[in-house]
Design an enzyme around this catalytic site. Structure first.
Site, mmCIF file in Angstrom:
data_model
loop_
_atom_site.group_PDB
_atom_site.id
_atom_site.type_symbol
_atom_site.label_atom_id
_atom_site.label_comp_id
_atom_site.label_asym_id
_atom_site.label_seq_id
_atom_site.Cartn_x
_atom_site.Cartn_y
_atom_site.Cartn_z
ATOM 1 C CE LYS A 201 -3.689 2.313 2.603
ATOM 2 N NZ LYS A 201 -4.554 2.248 3.812
ATOM 3 N NE ARG A 211 -5.942 9.602 3.354
ATOM 4 C CZ ARG A 211 -4.693 9.864 3.021
ATOM 5 N NH1 ARG A 211 -4.348 11.115 2.688
ATOM 6 N NH2 ARG A 211 -3.776 8.913 3.010
ATOM 7 C CE LYS A 224 -3.671 8.149 6.902
ATOM 8 N NZ LYS A 224 -4.866 7.283 6.798
ATOM 9 C CD GLU A 240 6.096 -3.792 3.661
ATOM 10 O OE1 GLU A 240 5.499 -4.649 4.346
ATOM 11 O OE2 GLU A 240 6.467 -2.691 4.115
ATOM 12 C CE LYS A 255 -6.412 1.964 -0.647
ATOM 13 N NZ LYS A 255 -7.070 1.948 0.679
ATOM 14 C CB SER A 281 -11.575 7.216 -3.669
ATOM 15 O OG SER A 281 -10.394 7.740 -3.082
ATOM 16 C CE1 TYR A 320 -15.069 2.902 -2.810
ATOM 17 C CE2 TYR A 320 -13.253 3.524 -4.251
ATOM 18 C CZ TYR A 320 -13.749 3.272 -2.985
ATOM 19 O OH TYR A 320 -12.923 3.387 -1.903
#
Length: 331
Positions: A201, A211, A224, A240, A255, A281, A320
């Site tokens: 990610k 968000r 982040k 990872e 992602k 998104s 979505y």
């Protein structure tokens, strides 16, 4: 291979629809889709999200109805994300451990409505529950504490599994959390609860509308980048993924999606495990903006991008556009 024209005419197999169908290398069906849904408080509530045209937050009763829609469309799994009310948010994200929180009530409602006809994927991270918008606990300098956060994530995962979640999806990017969650699930008897790890990610610019949807955009203090990955790195993504698989992940996720198809391909070729991607998104919003501006046909854009995920090696895609795509694919 040695091929010369006109003995070889690559256009021969493209000349008719039946031939194109017969030679098609990659397939796309509703079974390859996971539908992310946002849950909010209330009864009979559909709350449109301004930065995500066509996407709404749904109250628990209407989330159950959307799950029935997904079953009817052949979508095998939905992913839930809560919009936690501000008065329930705290520095430590304690609401994540409440067995009657919004996420858990939504899971139970969907199970009551659909039984085992659809899978429920639940997000494990603290950003929907913290007052500071970070995915974990922070120290006085705002640094997210890895091991302390992992302890809370384990409790959150157990809470969701007890409510009936089928797939636990840790999106927090804390080191070691997959192993800790797997051990806890096994110890609590949740042997068949899957873990789909957000293994790669990235600290991406494409998350803004999400968000907004979960109510954390105005709360986030700092960024982040100390736990989400640098977009410049790909070898790190493989490390990872390797760690999360060794710790007990059943599948892994990349992602965002389209900007990271190279990562999807490398993960699939290296590990030969189920790989998923999240068409996030910002990607969704760009397609909708292009369609609204007349810059492309919406249906064609949706299906072509989803096919690209499959061609790159994805077993499935969180999108979505899932319901819209399923309707197109079902004819």
């Amino acid at each position: 291979m040695s091929a010369t024209y006109p003995n070889t005419r690559l256009r021969r197999v493209r000349a008719t629809p039946w031939s194109r169908a017969m030679h098609r290398e990659t397939t796309l069906s509703p079974a390859n889709l996971i539908w992310p849904l946002f849950v909010t408080e209330g009864q009979g509530v559909e709350d449109p999200i301004g930065s995500l045209p066509g996407v709404s937050r749904w109250s628990v009763d209407l989330i159950a109805a959307r799950a029935k829609d997904a079953v009817a469309a052949g979508i095998p799994c939905i992913a839930l994300f809560p919009n936690t009310q501000s008065h329930l948010r705290s520095e430590g994200g304690e609401e994540a451990l409440n067995p009657d929180n919004l996420m858990c009530r939504a899971v139970r409602a969907i199970k009551d409505a659909c039984g085992g006809d659809i899978g429920i994927l639940t997000d494990v991270a603290l950003d929907p529950y913290t007052s500071h918008g970070q995915d974990g606990l922070i120290d006085d300098d705002g640094y997210v504490l890895n091991d302390d956060t992992t302890e809370v994530l384990v409790g959150q995962a157990l809470n969701q599994a007890a409510a009936g979640a089928d797939v636990i999806a840790p999106s927090d990017m804390m080191d070691g959390r997959i192993g800790a969650i797997r051990r806890a699930l096994e110890g609590a008897g949740h042997h068949n609860v899957q873990i789909m790890s957000y293994a790669a990610k990235y600290a991406s610019a494409f998350y803004g509308p999400f968000r907004d949807a979960v109510g954390s955009s105005g709360l986030l203090k700092g960024d982040k980048k100390t736990y989400q990955m640098d977009p410049a790195n790909s070898e790190e993504a493989l490390r990872e993924v390797a760690m999360d698989l060794a710790e007990g992940a059943d599948s892994v996720m990349v992602k965002p999606g389209l900007p990271y198809l190279d990562i999807v391909r490398r993960v699939k070729e290296r590990f030969e495990v189920p790989v998923f991607a999240y068409q996030v998104s910002g990607e969704y919003a760009m397609i909708e903006a292009a369609a609204a501006a007349g810059a492309g046909d919406r249906d064609a854009l949706v299906l072509e991008t989803l096919l690209a995920f499959r061609r790159a090696g994805c077993s499935g895609v969180l999108t979505y556009h899932a319901m819209h795509a399923a309707r197109l694919l079902n004819g």
